[in-house]
Design a protein around this motif. Structure first.
Motif, PDB file in Angstrom:
ATOM      1  N   TRP A   1       1.199   3.310  -3.219  1.00  0.00           N
ATOM      2  CA  TRP A   1       0.119   4.163  -3.712  1.00  0.00           C
ATOM      3  C   TRP A   1       0.352   5.635  -3.358  1.00  0.00           C
ATOM      4  O   TRP A   1      -0.288   6.511  -3.937  1.00  0.00           O
ATOM      5  CB  TRP A   1      -1.220   3.704  -3.136  1.00  0.00           C
TER       6      TRP A   1
ATOM      7  N   GLY B   1       0.361  -0.835  -6.965  1.00  0.00           N
ATOM      8  CA  GLY B   1       0.772  -1.328  -5.661  1.00  0.00           C
ATOM      9  C   GLY B   1       1.742  -2.485  -5.706  1.00  0.00           C
ATOM     10  O   GLY B   1       2.400  -2.797  -4.713  1.00  0.00           O
TER      11      GLY B   1
ATOM     12  N   PRO C   1       0.801  -1.232   0.000  1.00  0.00           N
ATOM     13  CA  PRO C   1       0.000   0.000   0.000  1.00  0.00           C
ATOM     14  C   PRO C   1       0.831   1.278   0.000  1.00  0.00           C
ATOM     15  O   PRO C   1       0.377   2.312  -0.501  1.00  0.00           O
ATOM     16  CB  PRO C   1      -0.827  -0.122   1.284  1.00  0.00           C
ATOM     17  N   SER C   2       2.052   1.233   0.542  1.00  0.00           N
ATOM     18  CA  SER C   2       2.885   2.436   0.584  1.00  0.00           C
ATOM     19  C   SER C   2       3.213   2.942  -0.820  1.00  0.00           C
ATOM     20  O   SER C   2       3.487   4.138  -1.013  1.00  0.00           O
ATOM     21  CB  SER C   2       4.190   2.151   1.341  1.00  0.00           C
TER      22      SER C   2
ATOM     23  N   MET D   1      -5.017  -0.141  -9.152  1.00  0.00           N
ATOM     24  CA  MET D   1      -4.518  -0.237  -7.785  1.00  0.00           C
ATOM     25  C   MET D   1      -3.601  -1.446  -7.621  1.00  0.00           C
ATOM     26  O   MET D   1      -2.579  -1.368  -6.921  1.00  0.00           O
ATOM     27  CB  MET D   1      -5.695  -0.331  -6.812  1.00  0.00           C
TER      28      MET D   1
END
Length: 361
Positions: free
Chosen positions: A91, A156, A88-89, A152
């Protein structure tokens, strides 16, 4: 006129995208760069895909469904394969320097508009009052999912910088995630998706010309249909010519001009919608939004603000091109009125504009 021109200008973007996908994947590198090879490829694809549209709305419709399923398959697979690799970082990665918000919103808007194009083909659909709401509801879910989930997953799962995300890079991202076979499959899916969009919008634009001819706004020749397929072949031919003419614009100008004209047309639709509800609330309608007038005004206000923003940030090139096309359209309308008054060309009988008349009469 605004809506029709926005459609045929927008169609030119799909052949440009196909050329970018083919060039970026290495299948045909020559068509990725400006020159004779790209020009010939774009014109050839436009002619070929327009001829396919001649086959009829039923074939185009079912073909679009099949193309949609085939084109979505690699993105679904890529999303599933990317899940274990997502961080997630990633993104939160930022683009260095100035952001081109005008290009961002134009591209975002271009990817999410033209919902009303299907309305021009309502006469070719069985029970449109039931079919259209169901189709639109399903399309909202599919479009949101097909954009958000693969993007996404890809952003990601890999460490590519934001600057790497140009036309066709999602296929490269798929290759990093799943290997070369997934890269080429994803690229093929992108090409197939663009083909499906080309066919759907060419049908919409052609049937809009057909409807204008049926209303007496254009000469009756535009309402001619092919004997075997029932397709408006004159309207398809004219739309193809216009698309080829504007295909020489760069991709960003095509998107911005199509968005600008579409926004003007949609603002006019909203104004007409509210005016008719206020002035003729009892008029018989095939569809009726079950909301009072104040709620309808609020409902139209939010998209109208965004449409106004798209128009304001369009840029001088788009202003000049749209202004010239608008003047051309106004002049064309004047010429058509003179021709009709002097019986120079044959026109169909104009449908009554009396809002109180029963449409069934």
């Amino acid at each position: 006129m605004w809506k029709y021109l926005s459609i045929v200008i927008n169609i030119a973007a799909y052949t440009a995208l196909i050329a970018d996908y083919l060039g970026g994947s290495g299948v045909a590198p020559a068509v990725a760069q400006p020159g004779g090879a790209r020009t010939g490829a774009v014109i050839g694809m436009t002619l070929l895909l327009s001829f396919v549209n001649y086959a009829g709305v039923s074939i185009v419709g079912w073909g679009a469904v099949a193309l949609g399923m085939v084109s979505l398959a690699p993105f679904v697979l890529m999303t599933a394969m990317a899940v274990p690799k997502v961080r997630p970082s990633r993104w939160a990665s930022q683009v260095k320097g100035d952001k081109d918000w005008r290009l961002f919103f134009n591209t975002l808007f271009w990817n999410l508009n033209y919902w009303d194009c299907a309305s021009t083909m309502a006469g070719e659909v069985e029970r449109p009052e039931q079919t259209f709401p169901r189709a639109l509801a399903l399309a909202v879910v599919l479009i949101a999912g097909s954009y958000l989930l693969p993007l996404m997953a890809a952003t990601g799962a890999i460490d590519a910088p934001p600057d790497a995300w140009v036309n066709g890079y999602l296929a490269d991202a798929a290759g990093i995630i799943g290997g070369p076979w997934l890269k080429y499959w994803t690229g093929a899916g992108a090409v197939i998706s663009s083909i499906g969009m080309f066919e759907a919008q060419m049908s919409s634009g052609a049937f809009q010309l057909l409807g204008m001819a049926d209303l007496g706004l254009l000469p009756a020749v535009f309402s001619r249909r092919a004997a075997r397929t029932g397709t408006p072949w004159v309207a398809i031919a004219v739309s193809t010519i216009v698309t080829i003419v504007v295909s020489f614009l760069c991709f960003d100008d095509v998107v911005a001009t199509a968005n600008f004209l579409y926004s003007l047309g949609t603002l006019l639709e909203f104004a007409s919608f509210l005016w008719l509800r206020a002035k003729h609330p009892a008029m018989k309608r095939p569809y009726r939004v079950p909301l009072p007038l104040p709620a309808l005004v609020a409902m139209c206000a939010v998209p109208s603000a965004f449409l106004a923003y798209v128009c304001v940030v369009a840029g001088w090139k788009v202003f000049a091109l749209a202004g010239g096309l608008t003047m051309l359209g106004v002049g064309w309308h004047g010429v058509m009125r003179v021709c009709k008054a002097n019986k120079v060309l044959r026109f169909n009988n104009t449908v009554s504009a009396d809002p109180q008349q029963d449409p069934g009469d």
